[in-house]
Enzyme design. Structure first.
Site, mmCIF file in Angstrom:
data_model
loop_
_atom_site.group_PDB
_atom_site.id
_atom_site.type_symbol
_atom_site.label_atom_id
_atom_site.label_comp_id
_atom_site.label_asym_id
_atom_site.label_seq_id
_atom_site.Cartn_x
_atom_site.Cartn_y
_atom_site.Cartn_z
ATOM 1 N N ARG A 180 0.620 -12.316 -8.256
ATOM 2 C CA ARG A 180 0.989 -11.005 -7.713
ATOM 3 C C ARG A 180 0.906 -9.915 -8.786
ATOM 4 N NH1 ARG A 180 6.454 -8.632 -6.015
ATOM 5 N NH2 ARG A 180 5.854 -6.867 -4.720
ATOM 6 N N HIS A 197 -1.369 -6.516 -8.702
ATOM 7 C CA HIS A 197 -0.822 -5.175 -8.923
ATOM 8 C C HIS A 197 -1.485 -4.498 -10.113
ATOM 9 C CE1 HIS A 197 3.170 -5.210 -6.466
ATOM 10 N NE2 HIS A 197 2.221 -5.875 -5.848
ATOM 11 N N ASN A 244 7.763 -2.827 -8.432
ATOM 12 C CA ASN A 244 7.630 -3.853 -9.462
ATOM 13 C C ASN A 244 8.935 -4.534 -9.801
ATOM 14 O OD1 ASN A 244 4.954 -3.692 -9.863
ATOM 15 N ND2 ASN A 244 5.069 -2.905 -11.958
ATOM 16 N N HIS A 286 -0.637 -15.281 -0.254
ATOM 17 C CA HIS A 286 0.710 -15.499 0.281
ATOM 18 C C HIS A 286 0.921 -16.938 0.753
ATOM 19 C CE1 HIS A 286 1.395 -10.885 1.034
ATOM 20 N NE2 HIS A 286 1.357 -11.203 -0.235
HETATM 21 C C1 HEM Z 1 -2.489 -7.015 1.908
HETATM 22 C C2 HEM Z 1 -1.467 -6.334 1.459
HETATM 23 C C3 HEM Z 1 -0.300 -6.960 0.748
HETATM 24 C C4 HEM Z 1 1.002 -6.636 0.961
HETATM 25 C C5 HEM Z 1 1.540 -5.604 1.928
HETATM 26 C C6 HEM Z 1 1.781 -7.463 0.086
HETATM 27 C C7 HEM Z 1 3.162 -7.414 0.003
HETATM 28 C C8 HEM Z 1 3.932 -8.336 -0.675
HETATM 29 C C9 HEM Z 1 5.369 -8.337 -0.685
HETATM 30 C C10 HEM Z 1 6.267 -7.317 -0.007
HETATM 31 C C11 HEM Z 1 5.770 -9.415 -1.393
HETATM 32 C C12 HEM Z 1 7.203 -9.863 -1.657
HETATM 33 C C13 HEM Z 1 7.700 -9.266 -2.947
HETATM 34 C C14 HEM Z 1 9.139 -9.624 -3.196
HETATM 35 O O1 HEM Z 1 9.971 -9.340 -2.355
HETATM 36 O O2 HEM Z 1 9.425 -10.209 -4.248
HETATM 37 C C15 HEM Z 1 4.585 -10.097 -1.847
HETATM 38 C C16 HEM Z 1 4.580 -11.238 -2.581
HETATM 39 C C17 HEM Z 1 3.441 -11.813 -3.092
HETATM 40 N N1 HEM Z 1 2.160 -11.319 -2.997
HETATM 41 FE FE1 HEM Z 1 1.562 -9.832 -1.782
HETATM 42 N N2 HEM Z 1 0.965 -8.271 -0.628
HETATM 43 C C18 HEM Z 1 -0.318 -7.993 -0.274
HETATM 44 C C19 HEM Z 1 -1.453 -8.564 -0.810
HETATM 45 C C20 HEM Z 1 -1.455 -9.496 -1.822
HETATM 46 C C21 HEM Z 1 -2.619 -9.932 -2.551
HETATM 47 C C22 HEM Z 1 -4.022 -9.371 -2.367
HETATM 48 C C23 HEM Z 1 -2.207 -10.875 -3.422
HETATM 49 C C24 HEM Z 1 -3.003 -11.657 -4.448
HETATM 50 C C25 HEM Z 1 -4.192 -12.140 -4.264
HETATM 51 C C26 HEM Z 1 -0.794 -11.062 -3.219
HETATM 52 C C27 HEM Z 1 -0.018 -11.991 -3.863
HETATM 53 C C28 HEM Z 1 1.334 -12.153 -3.674
HETATM 54 C C29 HEM Z 1 2.094 -13.276 -4.205
HETATM 55 C C30 HEM Z 1 1.538 -14.452 -4.969
HETATM 56 C C31 HEM Z 1 3.423 -13.046 -3.846
HETATM 57 C C32 HEM Z 1 4.631 -13.911 -4.209
HETATM 58 C C33 HEM Z 1 5.221 -13.401 -5.501
HETATM 59 C C34 HEM Z 1 6.393 -14.215 -5.999
HETATM 60 O O3 HEM Z 1 6.700 -15.283 -5.499
HETATM 61 O O4 HEM Z 1 7.031 -13.752 -6.952
HETATM 62 N N3 HEM Z 1 -0.361 -10.184 -2.264
HETATM 63 N N4 HEM Z 1 3.483 -9.401 -1.400
HETATM 64 C C1 LIG Z 2 13.684 -1.466 -14.325
HETATM 65 C C2 LIG Z 2 13.521 -2.933 -14.243
HETATM 66 O O1 LIG Z 2 14.411 -3.654 -13.846
HETATM 67 N N1 LIG Z 2 12.311 -3.403 -14.592
HETATM 68 C C3 LIG Z 2 12.001 -4.792 -14.545
HETATM 69 C C4 LIG Z 2 10.585 -5.009 -14.022
HETATM 70 O O2 LIG Z 2 10.340 -6.405 -14.002
HETATM 71 C C5 LIG Z 2 10.464 -7.070 -15.263
HETATM 72 C C6 LIG Z 2 10.168 -8.511 -15.066
HETATM 73 O O3 LIG Z 2 11.073 -9.079 -14.182
HETATM 74 C C7 LIG Z 2 11.863 -6.887 -15.862
HETATM 75 O O4 LIG Z 2 11.903 -7.463 -17.155
HETATM 76 C C8 LIG Z 2 12.170 -5.415 -15.921
HETATM 77 O O5 LIG Z 2 13.494 -5.253 -16.377
#
Ligand code: HEM
Ligand SMILES: CC(=O)N[C@H]1CO[C@H](CO)[C@@H](O)[C@@H]1O
Ligand SMILES: *[C@@H]1O[C@H](CO)[C@@H](O)[C@H](O)[C@H]1NC(C)=O
Ligand SMILES: *[C@@H]1O[C@H](CO)[C@@H](O)[C@H](O)[C@H]1NC(C)=O
Length: 339
Positions: free
Chosen positions: A73, A77, A105, A205
């Site tokens: 992710r 980003h 982030n 996802h």
């Molecule tokens: C299409 C539009 C997309 C939207 C709206 C979106 C939105 C999100 C959101 C809201 C989360 C949850 C974040 C959280 O609450 O911690 C998430 C997680 C994640 N996204 Fe997306 N995403 C998108 C596309 C992508 C793409 C293109 C990738 C990578 C190829 C990706 C990879 C991931 C991964 C791996 C997670 C899990 C992160 C974790 O477990 O810490 N996403 N995404």
């Molecule tokens: C402001 C803030 O909390 N930033 C966080 C962004 O994410 C990294 C990784 O988890 C943190 O180390 C930062 O503190």
């Protein structure tokens, strides 16, 4: 009247011919298609770059399995804001609020950052000042996806690290769960990615987590007619309500993105969508919108097809806005600009 000697004319003709050849065959034009990246970029300067990164990454994954999703992710980003230039790794300073601290982030996990920092530190011991943080991110992410069951692809290298990282530039470039499919399509298109690339990359996802606030509006008070989003499997919605109670919601609680095989990189994500088991509104919409549903069906039918398209799209993602030459630098530490 001035006579132009034949020899001059033929010289000009020869030069013109040569110019056309150069325009058609200029290798730099071909390279520019990959943003100037190449597979052999470090062959002479740091031949073990991939091995060094792989060792760090596999060790880190043993310690913290959540690293794979976090790193993927963060890489996504990074590429969508200023291009793939490790701008997302920069720490904020007194005078600059960096990308990392943009609101979206705040949920990017620490282990994802840590694996990139560790890999860079290991490289600095063997090839100091040679490998960019942006390339470390591309290689480490590939390894992590592969180690949790996903495809493997060759990573193009030669990215420079960016010189700008501003939180204020994040929101316009990162997709949100309340975006429409057509908004998502145009956002991805603006980065050079097609609808097919978008559907394949959304397969990311298949691993990882989302915080409750990202899907609360789907499971409580959806709209005037429906208490729960009717496109969501109702049993699934009720189990999500258990995870995310409306009262006293703990903001750190998360649900798995892939309800069936949450820790394996496979095509279950697409099967889930077809059964109303998409977690985020944007996930579920991919199977409801005629512009994307055909691709969802295709990925669900055959995991190898998903892997091939995912790998191809990751290579394209890794080319977004890359900086080469003097556009950037090779950072010594991934979280600080050199100076
Ligand atoms: C299409 C539009 C997309 C939207 C709206 C979106 C939105 C999100 C959101 C809201 C989360 C949850 C974040 C959280 O609450 O911690 C998430 C997680 C994640 N996204 Fe997306 N995403 C998108 C596309 C992508 C793409 C293109 C990738 C990578 C190829 C990706 C990879 C991931 C991964 C791996 C997670 C899990 C992160 C974790 O477990 O810490 N996403 N995404
Ligand atoms: C402001 C803030 O909390 N930033 C966080 C962004 O994410 C990294 C990784 O988890 C943190 O180390 C930062 O503190
Ligand atoms: C989407 O949600 C964000 C907050 O997460 C909000 O600022 C924005 O206005 C919403 N956009 C739409 C189109 O509803
Ligand atoms: C509620 O949502 C459903 C499905 O998204 C939609 O068909 C319906 O028109 C909505 N109802 C209202 C009152 O907005």
């Amino acid at each position: 009247m001035l006579q132009v000697p034949l020899s001059v004319l033929s010289t000009i003709r020869f030069l013109l011919f040569f110019l056309v050849l150069v325009l058609v065959e200029d290798p730099c034009r071909g390279r520019a298609l990959n943003g100037g990246l190449s597979y052999d970029f470090y062959d002479r300067t740091c031949p073990n770059v991939e091995k060094i990164i792989h060792n760090v990454v596999s060790q880190k994954l043993l310690e913290a399995p959540v690293t794979a999703a976090g790193a993927l992710r963060i890489f996504f980003h990074d590429c969508f804001v200023e291009g793939c230039d490790a701008s997302v790794l920069i720490a904020s300073s007194e005078s600059n609020k960096a990308e990392r601290d943009a609101e979206i982030n705040l949920s990017l996990p620490g282990d994802g950052y840590d694996v990139f920092f560790r890999a860079k530190r290991a490289l600095e011991l063997q090839c100091p000042d040679i490998v960019s943080c942006a390339d470390v991110m591309a290689i480490a992410t590939r390894d992590l996806v592969n180690l949790v069951g996903g495809p493997r692809w060759e990573v193009q290298k030669g990215r420079k690290d960016g010189l700008i990282s501003r939180a204020s530039r994040v929101p316009a470039n990162i997709p949100l769960v309340n975006h429409t499919v057509s908004h998502l399509i145009s956002l991805f298109k603006s980065k050079g990615l097609s609808v097919l690339d978008m559907v394949a990359l959304s397969g990311g996802h298949t691993i990882g987590f989302s915080h409750c606030k990202e899907f609360m509006t789907r499971i409580y008070g959806y709209n005037k007619t429906f208490e729960i989003d009717p496109s969501m499997d109702q049993g699934y919605a009720h189990s999500l309500r258990d995870t995310c109670p409306k009262k006293h919601l703990d903001p750190t609680v998360v649900a798995v993105n892939d309800a069936t095989t949450p820790f394996i990189f496979d095509n279950a994500y697409y099967h889930n969508l077809k059964k109303g088991l998409g977690l985020l509104a944007t996930d579920q919409m991919l199977v409801l919108d005629p512009l994307t549903q055909g691709y969802v069906d295709m990925m669900a039918t055959d995991q190898q097809i998903f892997f091939d398209y995912f790998a191809a799209a990751m290579i394209k993602l890794g080319q977004v806005g890359v900086k080469i030459g003097s556009d950037g630098e090779i950072r010594q530490r991934c979280d600080f600009f050199n100076d």
